[in-house]
Design a protein around this motif. Structure first.
Motif, PDB file in Angstrom:
ATOM      1  N   GLN A   1      45.800  35.671  25.490  1.00  0.00           N
ATOM      2  CA  GLN A   1      46.209  36.651  26.495  1.00  0.00           C
ATOM      3  C   GLN A   1      46.065  36.093  27.916  1.00  0.00           C
ATOM      4  N   ASP A   2      46.936  36.573  28.803  1.00  0.00           N
ATOM      5  CA  ASP A   2      46.849  36.255  30.228  1.00  0.00           C
ATOM      6  C   ASP A   2      45.899  37.265  30.870  1.00  0.00           C
ATOM      7  N   CYS A   3      44.746  36.780  31.306  1.00  0.00           N
ATOM      8  CA  CYS A   3      43.723  37.686  31.852  1.00  0.00           C
ATOM      9  C   CYS A   3      44.237  38.471  33.061  1.00  0.00           C
ATOM     10  N   HIS A   4      45.027  37.800  33.904  1.00  0.00           N
ATOM     11  CA  HIS A   4      45.543  38.478  35.096  1.00  0.00           C
ATOM     12  C   HIS A   4      46.472  39.631  34.716  1.00  0.00           C
ATOM     13  N   ALA A   5      47.325  39.393  33.715  1.00  0.00           N
ATOM     14  CA  ALA A   5      48.261  40.440  33.292  1.00  0.00           C
ATOM     15  C   ALA A   5      47.512  41.611  32.661  1.00  0.00           C
TER      16      ALA A   5
ATOM     17  N   ARG B   1      44.413  42.521  33.259  1.00  0.00           N
ATOM     18  CA  ARG B   1      43.710  43.253  34.314  1.00  0.00           C
ATOM     19  C   ARG B   1      44.673  44.149  35.086  1.00  0.00           C
ATOM     20  N   GLY B   2      45.866  43.643  35.358  1.00  0.00           N
ATOM     21  CA  GLY B   2      46.850  44.454  36.069  1.00  0.00           C
ATOM     22  C   GLY B   2      47.223  45.700  35.296  1.00  0.00           C
ATOM     23  N   ARG B   3      47.394  45.575  33.976  1.00  0.00           N
ATOM     24  CA  ARG B   3      47.733  46.752  33.165  1.00  0.00           C
ATOM     25  C   ARG B   3      46.585  47.757  33.149  1.00  0.00           C
ATOM     26  N   LEU B   4      45.371  47.261  33.052  1.00  0.00           N
ATOM     27  CA  LEU B   4      44.218  48.158  33.032  1.00  0.00           C
ATOM     28  C   LEU B   4      44.072  48.904  34.355  1.00  0.00           C
ATOM     29  N   GLU B   5      44.282  48.195  35.463  1.00  0.00           N
ATOM     30  CA  GLU B   5      44.183  48.850  36.771  1.00  0.00           C
ATOM     31  C   GLU B   5      45.248  49.927  36.930  1.00  0.00           C
ATOM     32  N   CYS B   6      46.465  49.639  36.465  1.00  0.00           N
ATOM     33  CA  CYS B   6      47.531  50.653  36.526  1.00  0.00           C
ATOM     34  C   CYS B   6      47.169  51.870  35.685  1.00  0.00           C
ATOM     35  N   SER B   7      46.595  51.642  34.513  1.00  0.00           N
ATOM     36  CA  SER B   7      46.194  52.742  33.633  1.00  0.00           C
ATOM     37  C   SER B   7      45.122  53.599  34.289  1.00  0.00           C
ATOM     38  N   LEU B   8      44.142  52.959  34.906  1.00  0.00           N
ATOM     39  CA  LEU B   8      43.067  53.704  35.568  1.00  0.00           C
ATOM     40  C   LEU B   8      43.601  54.501  36.759  1.00  0.00           C
ATOM     41  N   ARG B   9      44.525  53.908  37.483  1.00  0.00           N
ATOM     42  CA  ARG B   9      45.083  54.594  38.646  1.00  0.00           C
ATOM     43  C   ARG B   9      45.981  55.757  38.240  1.00  0.00           C
ATOM     44  N   ASP B  10      46.858  55.526  37.267  1.00  0.00           N
ATOM     45  CA  ASP B  10      47.840  56.540  36.906  1.00  0.00           C
ATOM     46  C   ASP B  10      47.248  57.668  36.060  1.00  0.00           C
ATOM     47  N   ASP B  11      46.333  57.325  35.149  1.00  0.00           N
ATOM     48  CA  ASP B  11      45.804  58.323  34.211  1.00  0.00           C
ATOM     49  C   ASP B  11      44.536  59.011  34.703  1.00  0.00           C
ATOM     50  N   HIS B  12      43.758  58.328  35.545  1.00  0.00           N
ATOM     51  CA  HIS B  12      42.453  58.881  35.945  1.00  0.00           C
ATOM     52  C   HIS B  12      42.254  58.941  37.459  1.00  0.00           C
ATOM     53  N   ARG B  13      43.231  58.477  38.223  1.00  0.00           N
ATOM     54  CA  ARG B  13      43.157  58.492  39.689  1.00  0.00           C
ATOM     55  C   ARG B  13      41.982  57.688  40.205  1.00  0.00           C
ATOM     56  N   ILE B  14      41.648  56.633  39.507  1.00  0.00           N
ATOM     57  CA  ILE B  14      40.595  55.719  39.957  1.00  0.00           C
ATOM     58  C   ILE B  14      41.280  54.483  40.529  1.00  0.00           C
ATOM     59  N   GLU B  15      41.229  54.326  41.843  1.00  0.00           N
ATOM     60  CA  GLU B  15      41.899  53.208  42.487  1.00  0.00           C
ATOM     61  C   GLU B  15      40.933  52.121  42.921  1.00  0.00           C
ATOM     62  N   HIS B  16      39.647  52.405  42.851  1.00  0.00           N
ATOM     63  CA  HIS B  16      38.641  51.443  43.307  1.00  0.00           C
ATOM     64  C   HIS B  16      37.929  50.878  42.083  1.00  0.00           C
ATOM     65  N   THR B  17      38.408  49.735  41.632  1.00  0.00           N
ATOM     66  CA  THR B  17      37.923  49.177  40.383  1.00  0.00           C
ATOM     67  C   THR B  17      37.434  47.754  40.567  1.00  0.00           C
ATOM     68  N   THR B  18      36.460  47.378  39.776  1.00  0.00           N
ATOM     69  CA  THR B  18      35.977  46.007  39.713  1.00  0.00           C
ATOM     70  C   THR B  18      35.995  45.612  38.246  1.00  0.00           C
ATOM     71  N   LEU B  19      37.002  44.828  37.856  1.00  0.00           N
ATOM     72  CA  LEU B  19      37.156  44.425  36.468  1.00  0.00           C
ATOM     73  C   LEU B  19      36.989  42.914  36.361  1.00  0.00           C
ATOM     74  N   GLN B  20      35.992  42.495  35.602  1.00  0.00           N
ATOM     75  CA  GLN B  20      35.847  41.076  35.289  1.00  0.00           C
ATOM     76  C   GLN B  20      36.471  40.871  33.908  1.00  0.00           C
ATOM     77  N   VAL B  21      37.507  40.054  33.860  1.00  0.00           N
ATOM     78  CA  VAL B  21      38.239  39.832  32.618  1.00  0.00           C
ATOM     79  C   VAL B  21      38.057  38.383  32.192  1.00  0.00           C
ATOM     80  N   ASP B  22      37.571  38.160  30.967  1.00  0.00           N
ATOM     81  CA  ASP B  22      37.308  36.821  30.444  1.00  0.00           C
ATOM     82  C   ASP B  22      37.879  36.690  29.044  1.00  0.00           C
TER      83      ASP B  22
END
Length: 344
Positions: A287-291, A293-314
């Motif tokens: 998997q592409d970690c950047h891609a 992370r981008g999908r997860l951030e969109c999900s958090l923003r669109d579904d839960h209105r959480i725009e301030h996220t810190t995601l470490q993806v490895d």
């Protein structure tokens, strides 16, 4: 020995508070995203309400002493806390608007939560004082001038309705402004109770009605005070915001294609209307970690209105999913909730 393919991803850190012992990297915030607690219009509304409350409070104390009415004096005491809550709200707005610098990495955004908690504690303390005095007057009621009580209370209703209307036009999503609004709204109900008591005393001579009205005022203070202390306490304890279930959010993130595990998940509130989330996400090697992370951030923003996220993806191999399986395993001392895909 298997090992994590550690990528130096620029995790989008929009307000991590140090939750988690990982290096979350650095990233830019959302441009044009404002989290100031108040605007100039909010301050004008609160100042207008403060002038109304302070002016009427002085007259009410004088009339309460002349009428020997505890209900009027308790209302004046409540209005004093109203005025104090508005002053605190205005000060907190100024502090919260200051930019973050030095060791204050969030600035003074939680000043408004301190203000809300102070308002709640004050309401609880005054409620206890007025309850004691009302019970004492129920046992031995003094003479009460019902006419003065009724007239003053009717004017007080008008003043508090106008003040409540002014504050309602400000940003009530702020717990700070909501605390001031609850003070004023409760005082309006208190004046209604006092007006009823004054009418009863005027028509029947039943002096204990004044003390009974005071108990109603105290009950309103307890209710509003408890709500403010509870909500501000949840923020200070960094509990998940109301309406956000960390387990449900974790399960949703873990269900994202390519995600193997989500752990060290934290959801909390910086200040009113400012939810934040941090988590460590392990994904498959292909998997592409950047891609992801981008999908997860969109999900958090669109579904839960959480725009301030810190995601470490490895990237991680299956062996590393057994936390503590080796000395090199990531998160030997895990914290926060852990989630894996339901099919795993």
């Amino acid at each position: 020995m298997s090992q994590v393919h550690d990528h130096d991803h620029d995790a989008h850190d929009h307000g991590g508070s140090g939750h988690g012992g990982h290096d979350h990297g650095s990233g830019g915030g959302h441009a044009g995203h404002s989290h100031s607690v108040s605007a100039d219009a909010d301050r004008r509304f609160l100042i207008g309400a403060l002038m109304l409350i302070a002016g009427f409070m002085v007259g009410e104390v004088i009339l309460g002493l002349l009428a020997h009415s505890l209900a009027l004096i308790s209302d004046a005491g409540h209005m004093l806390t109203d005025a104090a809550s508005l002053v605190l709200a205005l000060v907190a707005m100024r502090l919260a608007a200051r930019p973050a610098r030095g060791s204050l990495t969030f600035g003074l955004k939680r000043a408004e939560i301190l203000s809300a908690q102070a308002n709640g504690i004050t309401l609880l303390a005054l409620g206890a004082i007025f309850t004691y005095e009302a019970i004492r007057r129920l046992v031995s009621p003094p003479g009460v001038e019902g006419g003065i009580v009724l007239a003053t209370a009717l004017v007080g209703i008008v003043v508090n309705v106008i003040a409540a209307w002014l504050i309602s036009r400000a940003n009530r999503s702020s717990l700070n402004v909501e605390g001031a609004y609850q003070h004023i709204l409760n005082d309006a109900w208190a004046f209604i109770a006092t007006a009823v008591a004054g009418l009863v005393v005027l028509l029947t001579g039943f002096a204990r009605a004044d003390a009974i009205a005071t108990l109603v005022v105290a009950a309103l203070m307890f209710h509003a005070g408890y709500g403010l202390v509870r909500e501000s306490g949840r923020i200070f304890l960094e509990a998940a915001p109301a309406g956000l279930d960390p387990d449900a959010i974790g399960a949703q993130l873990a269900a994202e294609p390519g995600v193997v595990e989500v752990h060290d998940l934290h959801v909390w509130t910086i200040t009113s209307g400012y939810p934040a989330l941090s988590a460590h996400v392990l994904v498959r090697d292909d998997q592409d970690c950047h891609a992801v992370r981008g999908r997860l951030e969109c999900s958090l923003r669109d579904d839960h209105r959480i725009e301030h996220t810190t995601l470490q993806v490895d990237h991680a191999t299956p062996e590393l999913l057994q936390l503590g399986a080796s000395a090199d395993a990531h998160c030997v001392d895990p914290h926060g909730s852990s989630h894996r895909p339901s099919a795993a």
